[in-house]
Design an enzyme around this catalytic site. Structure first.
Site, PDB file in Angstrom:
ATOM      1  N   SER A 166      46.781  35.553  43.232  1.00 13.09           N
ATOM      2  CA  SER A 166      46.236  36.930  43.129  1.00 13.09           C
ATOM      3  C   SER A 166      47.274  37.884  43.370  1.00 13.09           C
ATOM      4  CB  SER A 166      45.170  36.895  44.514  1.00 13.09           C
ATOM      5  OG  SER A 166      44.825  38.276  44.812  1.00 13.09           O
TER       6      SER A 166
ATOM      7  N   TYR B   5      43.169  36.109  52.541  1.00 13.70           N
ATOM      8  CA  TYR B   5      42.966  35.642  51.641  1.00 13.70           C
ATOM      9  C   TYR B   5      44.423  35.454  50.531  1.00 13.70           C
ATOM     10  CZ  TYR B   5      41.777  36.181  46.571  1.00 13.70           C
ATOM     11  OH  TYR B   5      41.665  36.018  45.148  1.00 13.70           O
TER      12      TYR B   5
END
Length: 335
Positions: free
Chosen positions: A127, A152
């Site tokens: 990501s 995350y």
């Protein structure tokens, strides 16, 4: 090609599976169908895939070691595309355990399954969140990514390190893809573009954080899928030019590569909102709010490396992409 796709009912996962099935690959999809967002949307994505004779699906949770051991013990896969994960930056602030289970334990189970199942190539989702406090744009794969601002993002950075270790120790070819903000038809309801659309159609205020002074590298789903296909078809190889005295995260002496998958453009958030207004014919009622914890002001991908090595060429501009999303949204929800 026999492909195992985790997260097959997800936004990117379902779109990728459709593309693989269209070209004739045999796809085995798994998903735990959790209720982080509307399960009906996931089931409807799956229904489109189950129309293909070369698609098989099973309900599995990557965080379950026994389930993954059984899956890899009974199946032979040429390539694994691992997209299953607990998503959402803000959700990770209040529910960290879900990210540890899915993104760390689950990823370890996938790596071990690939090793023991003699999988030829692992493609996995990272990501843009790994860039964290880095403000040196455009973000390069060999640039700093050591200060994530959300759990995350930290789990995705950990995935890259774990994959490299398996590539180094066991020769597992592994390719990590740093997705930037992905949008388009069949998207996730927790994403800003989806939420803005829903609230605008309901005549409600839309929350605009950091007083609107934000920008993102918005990347259309079809472009992202083509990037994933490029990665699948070009397994990671050791980089003969890798310099251990000046190590780069982008490559290695092991068969491990990392690529940005973005549009290469920095779109101000307000421009994005204006594109939605134009497509809907509705003016947004913006509620300007302070910056949220775990968020970053701006993202933009340097895509020169993925263009050179994988031939990645994103084609969809923001007006076209938003227009397609609006049409899908109106058709799907009947509004």
């Amino acid at each position: 090609m026999r492909v195992l796709a985790t997260g097959a009912a997800g936004f990117i996962g379902a779109s990728l599976c459709r593309r693989l099935l269209d070209r004739g690959d045999v796809v085995f999809g798994i998903d735990n169908l959790n209720d982080y967002y509307d399960v009906r949307l996931k089931q409807d994505r799956l229904a489109l895939l189950q129309a293909f004779s070369n698609f098989r699906f099973a309900h599995h949770d990557v965080a379950s070691r026994p389930e993954m051991e059984t899956l890899f013990g009974s199946g032979e896969f040429d390539t694994v595309v691992h997209l299953a994960a607990q998503a959402g930056v803000r959700h990770s602030i209040d529910h960290p355990g879900q990210y540890v289970d899915s993104n760390l334990v689950g990823f370890a189970n996938i790596l071990e399954g690939c090793r023991r199942g003699d999988v030829g190539h692992l493609v996995y989702a990272s990501s843009s969140s790994v860039y964290g406090l880095n403000t040196r744009e455009p973000f390069r794969e060999d640039g700093p990514a050591d200060h994530p601002v959300s759990l995350y993002g930290a789990t995705k950075k950990a995935n890259e390190a774990m994959a490299h270790a398996y590539a180094h120790l066991y020769g597992l070819a592994a390719t990590g893809l740093r997705f930037f903000t992905v949008y388009g038809p069949w998207g996730r309801p927790d994403m800003a573009f989806f939420m803005f659309m829903r609230l605008m159609l309901e005549g409600r205020k839309i929350p605009v954080f950091n007083q609107g002074n934000m920008a993102r590298d918005f990347t259309y789903i079809d472009d992202v899928v083509e990037g994933v296909i490029g990665a699948i078809d070009n397994p990671a190889k050791p980089d003969d030019g890798f310099d251990p005295a000046r190590p780069s995260a982008a490559s290695s002496t092991a068969p491990h590569r990392i690529y940005n998958l973005g549009s290469g453009n920095r779109i101000p958030l307000m421009d994005y909102i204006h594109a939605i207004e134009d497509a809907l014919g509705i003016q947004a009622d913006c509620e300007f709010l302070p910056m949220q914890a775990g968020d970053v002001v701006s993202t933009r991908a340097d895509i020169s490396r993925v263009a050179e090595w994988l031939g990645y060429r994103p084609k969809t501009d923001i007006q076209t992409g938003i227009g397609r999303f609006v049409k899908w949204y109106r058709d799907y929800y009947g509004v």
